[in-house]
Motif scaffolding. Structure first.
Motif, PDB file in Angstrom:
ATOM      1  N   SER A 193       0.716  -1.352  -0.193  1.00  0.00           N
ATOM      2  CA  SER A 193      -0.095  -0.007  -0.001  1.00  0.00           C
ATOM      3  C   SER A 193       0.689   1.201  -0.109  1.00  0.00           C
ATOM      4  CB  SER A 193      -1.209  -0.113   1.237  1.00  0.00           C
ATOM      5  OG  SER A 193      -0.163   0.131   2.310  1.00  0.00           O
ATOM      6  N   THR A 252      -0.809  11.263  -9.228  1.00  0.00           N
ATOM      7  CA  THR A 252      -0.842  10.066  -9.830  1.00  0.00           C
ATOM      8  C   THR A 252       0.741   9.285  -9.292  1.00  0.00           C
ATOM      9  OG1 THR A 252      -2.078  10.832 -11.678  1.00  0.00           O
ATOM     10  CG2 THR A 252      -0.667   8.737 -12.097  1.00  0.00           C
ATOM     11  N   HIS A 297       0.053   1.541 -10.898  1.00  0.00           N
ATOM     12  CA  HIS A 297      -0.222   3.092 -10.874  1.00  0.00           C
ATOM     13  C   HIS A 297      -1.722   3.273 -10.091  1.00  0.00           C
ATOM     14  CE1 HIS A 297      -2.301   2.814 -14.748  1.00  0.00           C
ATOM     15  NE2 HIS A 297      -3.041   3.778 -14.193  1.00  0.00           N
ATOM     16  N   HIS A 298      -1.568   4.550  -9.094  1.00  0.00           N
ATOM     17  CA  HIS A 298      -3.096   5.023  -8.506  1.00  0.00           C
ATOM     18  C   HIS A 298      -3.076   6.323  -8.877  1.00  0.00           C
ATOM     19  CE1 HIS A 298      -3.526   0.897  -6.650  1.00  0.00           C
ATOM     20  NE2 HIS A 298      -2.374   1.000  -6.304  1.00  0.00           N
ATOM     21  N   ARG A 299      -4.450   6.788  -8.980  1.00  0.00           N
ATOM     22  CA  ARG A 299      -4.742   8.148  -8.639  1.00  0.00           C
ATOM     23  C   ARG A 299      -4.959   8.445  -7.454  1.00  0.00           C
ATOM     24  NH1 ARG A 299      -3.297  13.132 -10.695  1.00  0.00           N
ATOM     25  NH2 ARG A 299      -4.546  14.789 -10.359  1.00  0.00           N
ATOM     26  N   LEU A 300      -4.541   9.295  -6.578  1.00  0.00           N
ATOM     27  CA  LEU A 300      -4.890   9.370  -5.053  1.00  0.00           C
ATOM     28  C   LEU A 300      -5.179  10.767  -4.635  1.00  0.00           C
ATOM     29  CD1 LEU A 300      -1.828   7.054  -3.504  1.00  0.00           C
ATOM     30  CD2 LEU A 300      -4.289   6.389  -4.142  1.00  0.00           C
ATOM     31  N   GLU A 312      -5.486   9.527   0.914  1.00  0.00           N
ATOM     32  CA  GLU A 312      -6.114   8.389   0.152  1.00  0.00           C
ATOM     33  C   GLU A 312      -4.886   7.257   0.059  1.00  0.00           C
ATOM     34  OE1 GLU A 312      -8.775   6.517  -3.498  1.00  0.00           O
ATOM     35  OE2 GLU A 312      -7.894   8.622  -3.540  1.00  0.00           O
ATOM     36  N   GLY A 358      -3.700   3.706  -1.925  1.00  0.00           N
ATOM     37  CA  GLY A 358      -3.829   2.858  -3.028  1.00  0.00           C
ATOM     38  C   GLY A 358      -3.052   1.436  -2.565  1.00  0.00           C
ATOM     39  N   SER A 404      -1.798  -2.655  -3.955  1.00  0.00           N
ATOM     40  CA  SER A 404      -1.613  -3.194  -5.078  1.00  0.00           C
ATOM     41  C   SER A 404      -1.149  -4.697  -4.494  1.00  0.00           C
ATOM     42  CB  SER A 404      -0.481  -2.404  -5.792  1.00  0.00           C
ATOM     43  OG  SER A 404      -0.730  -1.343  -6.523  1.00  0.00           O
ATOM     44  N   ASP A 439      -7.315  -0.433 -15.361  1.00  0.00           N
ATOM     45  CA  ASP A 439      -8.375  -0.720 -14.262  1.00  0.00           C
ATOM     46  C   ASP A 439      -9.287  -1.689 -14.865  1.00  0.00           C
ATOM     47  OD1 ASP A 439     -10.489  -0.412 -12.523  1.00  0.00           O
ATOM     48  OD2 ASP A 439     -10.631   1.644 -12.431  1.00  0.00           O
TER      49      ASP A 439
END
Length: 286
Positions: free
Chosen positions: A46, A56, A88-91, A95, A97, A99, A220
Motif C-alpha cells: 500500500s 498519480t 499506478h494509482h490516482r490518489l 487516500e 492505494g 496493489s 483498471d
C-alpha cells in the motif's frame, strides 16, 4: 511513520508519500513458480498520499545497489521478476492505494539456495506535480523445486480453455456463463488433496503472457469480476468459473484483454488464463 519522502512545499502545495512496505522478507520460494507477496506476508502493498493535492503514483521494481556485507542477498538479476498489479494509482489527499506484488521466478535450478533483494519504488508522476517517492525493500530466499508425487513441479491445477474469447460485447453488463464457451473449467489433479483457490481479474502483464497484436489492456479492470471468487475443488474434481462484466462505455471500439489470477491461500499463483473481449464501436442491441 513508515517509509516516506516529502519534498519542501512549492506554491503552497505539500507533496508526500508513505508506505508500510519497508523491509519485507519471504522465504521458501521455488524456481518456476509465481507468488503473491501480500498473501505470503498477510497484507498487500500500500502507498498513501500524505500531501494536500491529488497525485498519480507509479509503482515499479528496481535493482538495488549491491551490498558489501557478509551474507547479504544478491541484487535481483531482472526487475521483471517483480510484477505490481495495478502499477499506478490516482490518489486524493489522504487516500491509500493497494496493489498486489507478484514474484515470478524462472525455471532455473541454479537459483536454489540463494537470497535476492529487490526494491519497490512508488513515485509521483506528472509535470504539474512536485516529485516525491518512497522505496521499500523486498528480500526472498529460493529453495529447490519440489515435484509432487505423480506429477511435475508446478502442476497444481489445470485450466481449460487457456483463453476465453468474448465476441461483440456491448458496453454494459454481461455474464459470460450465458455464452457458448464462456466458462473456465479448473481441475484438481491431486488424488488426495483438496484445492482451494481465489480468482480475480488483473491487468495484462507481459511477463506472464505476450499480449497479442491489436489488443489493449486496461489498467483498471474492476469492471470484470470472476464468479465465484473462491473455489474449493475436491481431489480429482473440477469446478467452473466465469466472468461478470460491466464494460465501460469508453472501451467501445476496442479489443480489450486481461488475465485471471488464480492463487492458493498461501499466495502461490497457479494459473493466469487470458480473457479477450471484442467491444464494437456501435452497439448491436436493438
Amino acid at each position: 511513520m513508515a517509509g516516506a519522502l516529502c519534498l519542501p512545499p512549492a506554491a503552497h502545495a505539500r507533496v508526500g508519500l508513505s508506505s508500510r512496505f519497508v523491509n519485507v522478507s519471504v522465504d521458501g520460494l521455488e524456481p518456476g513458480r509465481s507468488y503473491d507477496v501480500g498473501k505470503l506476508r498477510g497484507s498487500p502493498y500500500s502507498v498513501k498520499n500524505r500531501g494536500d493535492t491529488p497525485v498519480t503514483v507509479l509503482i515499479e521494481a528496481a535493482v538495488p545497489e549491491k551490498s558489501s556485507g557478509a551474507g547479504a542477498p544478491e541484487p535481483i538479476p531482472d526487475p521483471r521478476w517483480i510484477q505490481v498489479i495495478p502499477d499506478h494509482h490516482r490518489l486524493e489527499p489522504g487516500e491509500t492505494g493497494v496493489s498486489d506484488i507478484i514474484v515470478s521466478l524462472p525455471e532455473d535450478p541454479g537459483l536454489a539456495g540463494r537470497r535476492f533483494h529487490a526494491q519497490v519504488w512508488a513515485r509521483t508522476t506528472g509535470a504539474d506535480t512536485l516529485a516525491a517517492g518512497v522505496a521499500g525493500n523486498l528480500r526472498f530466499s529460493v529453495v529447490p523445486a519440489k515435484a509432487p508425487a505423480g506429477g511435475k513441479a508446478g502442476t497444481v491445477c489445470r485450466v481449460q480453455p487457456a483463453s476465453l474469447y468474448v465476441e461483440r460485447a456491448d458496453p454494459g453488463p454481461l455474464d459470460t456463463h450465458s455464452l457458448a464457451l464462456g466458462t473456465f473449467r479448473i481441475s484438481n489433479p491431486s488424488p488426495d488433496q483438496t484445492l482451494e483457490l481465489t480468482a480475480k481479474a488483473v491487468p495484462w502483464r507481459q511477463f506472464f503472457r505476450k499480449l497479442p497484436s491489436g489488443f489493449t489492456t486496461p489498467e483498471d479492470v474492476r469492471w470484470a469480476a470472476v464468479v465465484p471468487e473462491r473455489l474449493v475443488i475436491p481431489p480429482r474434481g473440477s469446478a467452473q468459473a466465469w466472468l461478470h462484466l460491466n464494460i465501460p462505455a469508453d472501451l467501445a471500439g476496442k479489443d480489450a484483454a486481461f488475465l485471471v489470477l488464480l492463487e492458493t491461500p498461501e499466495g502461490l499463483v497457479v494459473g493466469t488464463p487470458a480473457v479477450y473481449v471484442d467491444i464494437p464501436a456501435e452497439s448491436g442491441k436493438k
